[in-house]
Design an enzyme around this catalytic site. Structure first.
Site, mmCIF file in Angstrom:
data_model
loop_
_atom_site.group_PDB
_atom_site.id
_atom_site.type_symbol
_atom_site.label_atom_id
_atom_site.label_comp_id
_atom_site.label_asym_id
_atom_site.label_seq_id
_atom_site.Cartn_x
_atom_site.Cartn_y
_atom_site.Cartn_z
ATOM 1 N N SER A 137 20.686 -98.554 60.373
ATOM 2 C CA SER A 137 21.411 -99.364 61.337
ATOM 3 C C SER A 137 22.504 -98.531 62.021
ATOM 4 C CB SER A 137 21.976 -100.608 60.653
ATOM 5 O OG SER A 137 22.457 -101.541 61.582
ATOM 6 N N ASP A 168 16.102 -104.159 62.507
ATOM 7 C CA ASP A 168 17.176 -103.407 61.860
ATOM 8 C C ASP A 168 16.800 -102.923 60.469
ATOM 9 O OD1 ASP A 168 19.997 -103.237 60.382
ATOM 10 O OD2 ASP A 168 20.345 -103.161 62.539
#
Length: 630
Positions: free
Chosen positions: A42, A396
């Protein structure tokens, strides 16, 4: 002039704007260490890509004698860190589509933690922006009904119910508008690119430009920095031998397959659709990928290109695939052959050992990738061209592995693999905002999070999000407490207003986060003891290898009953293993029996030995197991 003499790896956790700690931590570490392997998830993936590019730029400056370019190397990373510390800079990187602006504004405002009254006011303003016609129509309809029924008295009586119904209708319409906007924008409010006439670069454009500058690229075509550029970076004069000079590993989540994946893919049959990628990545990046795609196919009027091989894959694409925070930032669609429409023989061409590719030992990453892509058909396989494509959604990396401290792990490390953990101090109070274990028994206990005792709604919310957090982080947290891991993790305590979804933080908060990053890097340099770390890892390996070997030897003793006799007969035969699935060659069968005999004898010797290497080993004891990896 920096003159580091040691080497290290670095793994960084996800956390949206909490990633502001990373550039300053990297810069601090760079005063004493040269980076070999860098990974993250991320926001940590963006920091990892930037740090890897800066490390490449440093090598070019030092080793090639290349003239410094603006924004190159660690000095360039310092400039990026300064930009990120300016109020409004991060907020400007996230540029929603026009129809999603009201929803985006609401998310940003609520993330700042306003009062209950302010939250209600922001919610009403968002509804007025997203669904004004629906709310006005509902209000007028109900008030008009009251007027027709009882005049002014009826209108006054209907006023409160009309307002409530108008808000409810507006909320439903706003939800529909937001869902439609996100659906049309690859499941996100912000694509990562700026719209027409944007005054400044959006997130992905900024990442692409920054990575190029850090690595020292200034060509007019704007070609992206690739994984191959990192792997083939110039070597330092005293650098230890390794297959890759700089390695970058990034975690993403394939929600269509319900599994994490490590980028770059070593293998795999994924395609990207050109028109989709042009809505998600700068033109120069997509042009590069199209030009270096090994295979193209057209379907339903769209051009699909096979992903470039790993060495030619742009690192900005990998970083962006990891930072696709649900709803906020668009997910990344890739396409694969629909293997469910293939016959069993086509879907598993490697089942027959005669058809197997051989005989070169695969790299570990290739083995991992092959496991994750076990049901994929290679694009060149017979009949593959007749299979349709299906879309896989990548979101993500933090959904599945928010703190991938397993990256670059080895039984005995040649240099440390540092990891930076982010802990919100409101949930886990810490006496020192920067924590690195100072003795071997520190950081063993599990973290505790208060769930109840704050009121019915807060308790239910805490219970729900506690379940989500456990699902997301249990594996990373368990490994982070293990000996040989906990001593290399520096934990940074962040306050509720620091990082997370706070996209528009004031200058004082931004400065505080950056300062904590510098302090974390300094703590690792000053207090990490590699000699102690290496000894702990050795004691782990010695204990685990001893117990695994003894257990393996016990299993080789013989079959439990007649039902298992055939399996053991094949195990110890020099002829039977050369037939059937996954068969050995004759040379392999002979060698396998020889090795099994050695293992059985060694296991028996270890089991009866007077000295037990597990006695006094670090706790909890590690386990050697065959488990899926990603």
């Amino acid at each position: 002039m920096r003159a580091p003499t040691k080497y290290c790896d670095l793994v960084m956790k996800g956390g949206i704007t909490s990633g502001l700690v990373y550039p300053s931590a990297v810069l601090e570490l760079a005063t004493a260490y040269r980076f070999k392997n860098i990974g993250g998830t991320s926001a940590g993936a963006i920091a990892a890509a930037m740090a890897a590019a800066a490390a490449l730029g440093e090598r070019r400056l030092v080793n090639d004698g290349q003239a410094g370019l603006p924004g190159m190397g660690m000095d360039g990373l310092a400039a990026i860190a300064a930009d990120l510390g300016r109020p409004g800079f991060i907020y400007g990187l996230f540029q929603p589509t026009p129809v999603a602006r009201a929803a985006y504004r609401l998310i940003v405002r609520l993330a700042a933690g306003p009062s209950v009254v302010a939250r209600f006011a922001e919610g009403v303003l968002a509804l007025l922006r997203l669904a004004p016609v629906t709310m006005l129509f509902t209000l007028l309809l109900l008030l008009g009904t009251g007027w027709l029924a009882a005049g002014v008295r009826g209108t006054l009586a209907a006023l409160l119910p009309a307002l409530v119904c108008a808000l409810a209708a507006g909320a439903w319409r706003a939800l529909w508008v937001t869902a439609h906007a996100a659906g049309d924008n690859f499941m996100g409010l912000c694509s990562g690119l700026g719209g027409r006439g944007a005054a400044r670069p959006a997130l992905t454009e900024w990442m692409h430009d920054g990575i190029r500058a850090l690595a020292g690229l200034d060509d007019a075509e704007g070609r992206p920095v690739t994984f191959g550029d990192l792997w083939q970076a110039p070597a330092y004069a005293d650098e230890p031998e390794s297959a890759r000079r700089i390695d970058l590993a990034i975690i993403t989540t394939n929600i269509s397959h319900a599994e994490p994946r490590t980028l770059p893919f070593a293998k795999g049959g994924f395609f990207f659709r050109e028109d989709e990628f042009r809505r998600l990545f700068p033109a120069a990046v997509v042009d590069w990928m199209v030009a270096h795609s090994p295979k193209q196919r057209d379907e339903d009027g769209h051009a699909y290109h096979h992903l470039p091989e790993a060495a030619r894959m742009p690192i900005v694409v990998a970083a962006r695939m990891s930072l696709s925070f649900p709803l906020l930032i668009s997910a990344i669609p890739l396409h694969e052959l629909d293997v469910d429409k293939a016959g069993a023989a086509a879907a598993h061409p490697a089942a027959d050992a005669a058809a197997a590719e051989a005989r070169e030992r695969p790299r570990f990453a290739e083995s991992v990738d092959a496991l994750a892509a076990a049901d994929q058909i290679e694009c060149e396989a017979d009949g593959a061209a007749t299979l349709p494509l299906r879309r896989c959604w990548f979101t993500d990396g933090g959904v599945s592995s928010n703190f991938p401290i397993h990256l670059f792990d080895a039984p005995l490390p040649r240099w440390p693999t540092f990891a930076i953990d982010l802990v919100y101090s409101s949930k886990q109070p810490m006496p020192d905002p920067i924590f690195l274990p100072t003795h071997n028994n520190a950081a063993m206990r599990p973290r505790y999070r208060e769930i109840t005792g704050k009121g019915p709604i807060s308790d239910l919310s805490g219970f729900f999000f506690g379940i989500i957090g456990t699902m997301q982080n249990w594996r990373d947290l368990l490994q982070g407490r293990a000996p040989g891991h906990r001593d290399r993790i520096v934990r940074i305590a962040l306050d509720a207003d620091e990082g997370g979804m706070n996209l528009d933080m004031p200058e004082a908060v931004l400065g505080s986060i950056a300062g904590k990053g510098r302090a974390a890097g300094a703590r690792l340099i000053a207090d990490f003891d590699f000699d102690n770390h290496f000894w702990i890892r050795y004691r782990n390996v010695a204990s685990a290898a001893e117990r695994f070997t003894i257990t393996f030897g016990d299993a080789l003793a013989g079959p439990l009953n007649a039902d298992n006799a055939r399996a053991f007969e094949r195990l110890w035969s020099r002829d039977l293993p050369t037939a059937g699935p996954y068969r050995f060659s004759k040379a392999q069968a002979d060698e396998a029996v020889t090795r099994l005999e050695r293992i059985r004898n060694e296991a028996a010797s270890w089991k009866d030995a007077a000295v037990d290497l597990t006695e006094g080993a670090p706790k909890p004891l590690p386990q050697l197991r065959v488990v899926p990896t990603f």
